[in-house]
Design a protein around this motif. Structure first.
Motif, PDB file in Angstrom:
ATOM      1  N   ASN A 137       0.846  -1.194   0.000  1.00  0.00           N
ATOM      2  CA  ASN A 137       0.000   0.000   0.000  1.00  0.00           C
ATOM      3  C   ASN A 137       0.876   1.236   0.000  1.00  0.00           C
ATOM      4  O   ASN A 137       1.962   1.248   0.573  1.00  0.00           O
ATOM      5  CB  ASN A 137      -0.996  -0.002   1.160  1.00  0.00           C
ATOM      6  CG  ASN A 137      -0.315  -0.083   2.506  1.00  0.00           C
ATOM      7  OD1 ASN A 137       0.442   0.799   2.885  1.00  0.00           O
ATOM      8  ND2 ASN A 137      -0.575  -1.151   3.230  1.00  0.00           N
ATOM      9  N   PHE A 138       0.399   2.254  -0.690  1.00  0.00           N
ATOM     10  CA  PHE A 138       1.127   3.514  -0.817  1.00  0.00           C
ATOM     11  C   PHE A 138       0.134   4.659  -0.859  1.00  0.00           C
ATOM     12  O   PHE A 138      -0.919   4.564  -1.491  1.00  0.00           O
ATOM     13  CB  PHE A 138       1.969   3.521  -2.098  1.00  0.00           C
ATOM     14  CG  PHE A 138       2.688   4.823  -2.322  1.00  0.00           C
ATOM     15  CD1 PHE A 138       3.817   5.140  -1.593  1.00  0.00           C
ATOM     16  CD2 PHE A 138       2.221   5.730  -3.251  1.00  0.00           C
ATOM     17  CE1 PHE A 138       4.483   6.342  -1.789  1.00  0.00           C
ATOM     18  CE2 PHE A 138       2.874   6.938  -3.464  1.00  0.00           C
ATOM     19  CZ  PHE A 138       4.003   7.241  -2.723  1.00  0.00           C
ATOM     20  N   LYS A 139       0.476   5.748  -0.169  1.00  0.00           N
ATOM     21  CA  LYS A 139      -0.344   6.953  -0.202  1.00  0.00           C
ATOM     22  C   LYS A 139       0.576   8.147  -0.015  1.00  0.00           C
ATOM     23  O   LYS A 139       1.509   8.098   0.786  1.00  0.00           O
ATOM     24  CB  LYS A 139      -1.388   6.924   0.918  1.00  0.00           C
ATOM     25  CG  LYS A 139      -2.395   8.050   0.866  1.00  0.00           C
ATOM     26  CD  LYS A 139      -3.488   7.843   1.916  1.00  0.00           C
ATOM     27  CE  LYS A 139      -4.603   8.835   1.751  1.00  0.00           C
ATOM     28  NZ  LYS A 139      -5.690   8.587   2.704  1.00  0.00           N
ATOM     29  N   THR A 140       0.341   9.194  -0.766  1.00  0.00           N
ATOM     30  CA  THR A 140       1.122  10.414  -0.635  1.00  0.00           C
ATOM     31  C   THR A 140       0.174  11.604  -0.712  1.00  0.00           C
ATOM     32  O   THR A 140      -1.020  11.437  -0.973  1.00  0.00           O
ATOM     33  CB  THR A 140       2.233  10.498  -1.694  1.00  0.00           C
ATOM     34  OG1 THR A 140       3.098  11.588  -1.388  1.00  0.00           O
ATOM     35  CG2 THR A 140       1.668  10.651  -3.093  1.00  0.00           C
ATOM     36  N   VAL A 141       0.708  12.793  -0.495  1.00  0.00           N
ATOM     37  CA  VAL A 141      -0.122  13.993  -0.524  1.00  0.00           C
ATOM     38  C   VAL A 141       0.627  15.098  -1.261  1.00  0.00           C
ATOM     39  O   VAL A 141       1.837  15.237  -1.123  1.00  0.00           O
ATOM     40  CB  VAL A 141      -0.525  14.442   0.900  1.00  0.00           C
ATOM     41  CG1 VAL A 141       0.685  14.762   1.737  1.00  0.00           C
ATOM     42  CG2 VAL A 141      -1.486  15.618   0.870  1.00  0.00           C
TER      43      VAL A 141
END
Length: 195
Positions: free
Chosen positions: A84-88
């Protein structure tokens, strides 16, 4: 950075509701109760500046586990990998874009019910450790052995800690990796959220 390696002992007693319907994958096997012994390696890196409403940073998680089989009800060994990967990206003070990607792959001839891929809702791991959020599915839904989801959230701050988000995500799930690459069973979901 958080890195873990070890051996896990799991006991599952599965109710009839979890075993009924929703998944036509023939590799899923149902047992009322079983004990599973597994080895695992997982890691997580999280540089978000705020756990709820980040303005910069990223979150990355990987998990691999080899399940040696059932001790009470004998089944063949299987293994799984999860990513899983999430960035902003902050677009100027009050608006941010948060792209994300999740994948979970199950390898083996027999996959017990407690290890199936599950999607739905907005919180990862809410009902089962492997539960992957998917906007547009309000309850938990079991899907096939190979699962990938990508999407993005457009978040706007209304006032102090009040936010409105528009989320769109696309996923695909298939019983074989070859079928998944065809994107023949892709699904899409979208929604608005106030927090």
């Amino acid at each position: 950075l958080d890195l873990n390696i070890g051996v896990r002992y799991d006991y599952f007693r599965v109710g009839s509701l979890m075993q009924e319907g929703g998944n036509s994958d023939e590799s899923i096997v149902n047992f009322d109760k079983n004990i599973y012994l597994s080895s695992f390696l997982n890691g997580k890196a999280d540089t978000f500046d705020d756990g709820y409403f980040p303005n910069h940073g990223f979150s990355l998680g990987v998990d691999y586990s080899w399940v040696f089989g059932g001790l009470h009800e004998k089944i063949k060994a299987f293994h799984y990998a999860q990513f899983n990967f999430k960035t902003v990206a902050n677009l100027g003070g009050v608006v941010s874009v948060l792209p994300f990607a999740n994948a979970r792959l199950l390898f083996g001839e027999e996959i017990p019910t407690p290890y199936v891929n599950v999607i739905g809702g907005r919180l990862a791991g809410r009902y089962l450790d492997q539960h992957i959020p998917f906007m547009g599915v309000t309850n938990s839904a079991a899907v096939s052995k190979y699962l990938a989801i990508v999407g993005a959230e457009l978040r706007a701050r209304v006032y102090k800690n009040n936010y409105i988000s528009a989320i769109v995500n696309v996923g695909d799930s298939a019983p074989t990796f070859k079928d998944m690459t065809k994107m023949s069973s892709a699904f899409i979901g979208a929604g608005l959220e106030y927090s």
